[in-house]
Design an enzyme around this catalytic site. Structure first.
Site, PDB file in Angstrom:
ATOM      1  N   SER A 173      42.850  39.798  37.368  1.00  0.00           N
ATOM      2  CA  SER A 173      43.443  40.407  36.346  1.00  0.00           C
ATOM      3  C   SER A 173      45.065  40.106  36.237  1.00  0.00           C
ATOM      4  O   SER A 173      45.898  39.771  35.361  1.00  0.00           O
ATOM      5  CB  SER A 173      43.574  42.089  36.810  1.00  0.00           C
ATOM      6  N   GLU A 174      45.702  39.690  37.627  1.00  0.00           N
ATOM      7  CA  GLU A 174      47.021  39.163  37.763  1.00  0.00           C
ATOM      8  C   GLU A 174      47.086  37.763  37.044  1.00  0.00           C
ATOM      9  O   GLU A 174      48.165  37.436  36.369  1.00  0.00           O
ATOM     10  CB  GLU A 174      47.451  38.949  39.124  1.00  0.00           C
ATOM     11  N   GLY A 207      41.050  29.166  43.693  1.00  0.00           N
ATOM     12  CA  GLY A 207      40.326  30.225  43.051  1.00  0.00           C
ATOM     13  C   GLY A 207      41.239  30.450  41.768  1.00  0.00           C
ATOM     14  O   GLY A 207      40.850  30.056  40.466  1.00  0.00           O
ATOM     15  N   SER A 208      42.217  31.384  41.886  1.00  0.00           N
ATOM     16  CA  SER A 208      43.013  31.749  40.735  1.00  0.00           C
ATOM     17  C   SER A 208      43.829  30.528  40.133  1.00  0.00           C
ATOM     18  O   SER A 208      44.031  30.345  39.095  1.00  0.00           O
ATOM     19  CB  SER A 208      44.032  32.850  41.257  1.00  0.00           C
ATOM     20  N   GLU A 240      36.367  34.323  36.792  1.00  0.00           N
ATOM     21  CA  GLU A 240      37.053  33.936  35.493  1.00  0.00           C
ATOM     22  C   GLU A 240      38.443  34.242  35.387  1.00  0.00           C
ATOM     23  O   GLU A 240      38.990  34.548  34.158  1.00  0.00           O
ATOM     24  CB  GLU A 240      36.199  34.484  34.339  1.00  0.00           C
ATOM     25  N   TRP A 259      31.905  30.251  45.840  1.00  0.00           N
ATOM     26  CA  TRP A 259      32.231  31.696  44.724  1.00  0.00           C
ATOM     27  C   TRP A 259      31.529  31.208  43.521  1.00  0.00           C
ATOM     28  O   TRP A 259      31.961  31.601  42.293  1.00  0.00           O
ATOM     29  CB  TRP A 259      33.421  32.250  44.534  1.00  0.00           C
ATOM     30  N   LEU A 261      33.754  25.801  39.200  1.00  0.00           N
ATOM     31  CA  LEU A 261      34.977  25.603  39.387  1.00  0.00           C
ATOM     32  C   LEU A 261      36.012  25.834  40.581  1.00  0.00           C
ATOM     33  O   LEU A 261      36.688  25.048  41.050  1.00  0.00           O
ATOM     34  CB  LEU A 261      35.809  26.321  38.197  1.00  0.00           C
TER      35      LEU A 261
END
Length: 391
Positions: A364-365, A123-124, A361, A156, A117
């Site tokens: 935290s943010e 990423g986020s 996955e 990643w 993904l």
């Protein structure tokens, strides 16, 4: 079943898994090369029947497996979880032909799966995917499958570039955000697909992938065209609580090691356990670990019962558990002193392992953003002219 209580058979199963991890999986993990797929370890997980349980059990069983394995062998836990993450979209959204070809091999441990993904620029913000699926001519005949060419990069990606099959998310409709992404099942031997391993802090395999006009057809689609984001989010909603379970297993291992150390270590004329500052620190570590475990079990139970607030609960569980594990492992290192920083010490290993789950996955943010969005979506709207000020 209450989220705060396990049945006796579940407790016994967890104990059995810890023993299996220590006696049968740990020796194989020790023989593996850091940063590489450990195929003998994956095969042993298949022989033990644990990989097949990824697709026949619910979220709570997945959490119990990951927590128990993580306690005794983080490498085995990660190998199990990556097989599930990579192949769950096949199980949940694959065609009969896709499922028949890949799932037996994945559950036997003879084929390694990966979930592709993340990208260098996505990423986020997973909806910002740039890997392009460009139409490749017209279908051959009125019933012929549509064809695309995948061009771009993934980064990643756990198990890359050694996996045998990838669940790949690519943009089929430009400018459509999350609504223009399609999930494809891409075997590693497709022409134009290459990869490079990356050296990371944690020792599990991770790498980048390059797609140079990789051919895919409608037969490779998982789910529906332009609906791949649902495939991704459904997979993450299942696995996010179990990332928390992985973290809880590491926290418990660190806590137990610290209990043993402070019980026998002499300092300042007493055992460390007899010093109030140390005892209070231990209590805080145990409190946070148990709270995180309960949150994980509650989120998994919510998923298994198809509760409407699964995304919020999954995000809460991953957030609390991964942040807690970071705190507990760090505190354990502090209480052990320099010996915990020596290469090969359990806590040195956990210290390297515990950092990544706060990022992958969904960092935290991102989890906090999901929680807040869900809260605002379900909160009652204030009545006109109402005020939140105290009278």
């Amino acid at each position: 079943m209450p989220a705060f209580s396990l049945e006796p058979e579940q407790t016994a199963w967890c104990a059995e898994l810890r023993t299996l991890a220590a006696e049968r999986l740990r020796p194989l993990a020790d023989k593996g090369e850091p940063g590489r797929v450990n195929r003998p370890l994956v095969a042993e997980l298949g022989q033990l029947g644990l990989l097949s349980r990824l697709f026949t059990s619910g979220a709570l069983d997945l959490c119990l497996m990951r927590e128990s394995l993580a306690y005794a062998c983080t490498e085995a836990e990660t190998a199990l979880a990556l097989q599930g993450l990579g192949a769950h979209p096949i199980h949940a959204h694959g065609t009969p032909a896709q499922r028949a070809h890949w799932l037996p091999r994945v559950t036997e441990g003879t084929a390694v799966a990966a979930f592709a993904l993340s990208e260098p620029g996505a990423g986020s913000d997973a909806a910002a995917l740039a890997l392009r699926a460009v139409p490749d001519g017209e279908p051959e005949g009125p019933d012929g499958p549509r064809r695309w060419r995948l061009t771009g990069e993934k980064c990643w990606i756990s198990n890359a570039p050694e996996a045998d099959v990838y669940t790949v998310f690519a943009r089929t409709t430009p400018g459509a955000g999350a609504r223009g992404v399609t999930a494809f099942l891409v075997p590693a031997d497709r022409p134009g697909l290459t990869g490079t391993p990356l050296e990371m802090l944690s020792p599990h395999p991770i790498g980048s992938l390059t797609f140079d006009a990789v051919p895919v057809t409608e037969d490779d689609v998982l789910g529906e065209v332009d609906r791949g984001f649902r495939v991704a989010m459904g997979t993450l909603n299942l696995f996010r609580p179990s990332v928390g379970a992985f973290a809880v297993g590491m926290a418990q291992a660190a806590l137990d090691a610290t209990l043993a150390h402070t019980r026998q270590r002499d300092a300042f004329g007493a055992k460390l356990m007899d010093l109030q500052a140390i005892a209070h620190q231990i209590a805080e570590m145990a409190l946070r670990t148990d709270a995180a475990r309960l949150m994980v079990y509650a989120a998994a139970t919510a998923h298994d019962s198809a509760a409407p607030d699964v995304p919020k609960r999954a995000a809460m569980a991953k957030l609390l558990a991964t942040e807690t594990a970071q705190y507990v492992v760090d505190a354990a290192v502090q209480l052990h002193g320099a010996r915990a920083l020596r290469r090969g010490h359990l806590l040195e290993h956990l210290y390297r392992e515990v950092r990544a789950p706060r990022v992958y996955e969904g960092a935290s943010e991102v989890q906090r953003g999901i929680i807040a969005k869900q809260l605002y979506a379900t909160a009652p709207h204030p009545a006109p002219h109402s005020t939140t000020e105290a009278p």
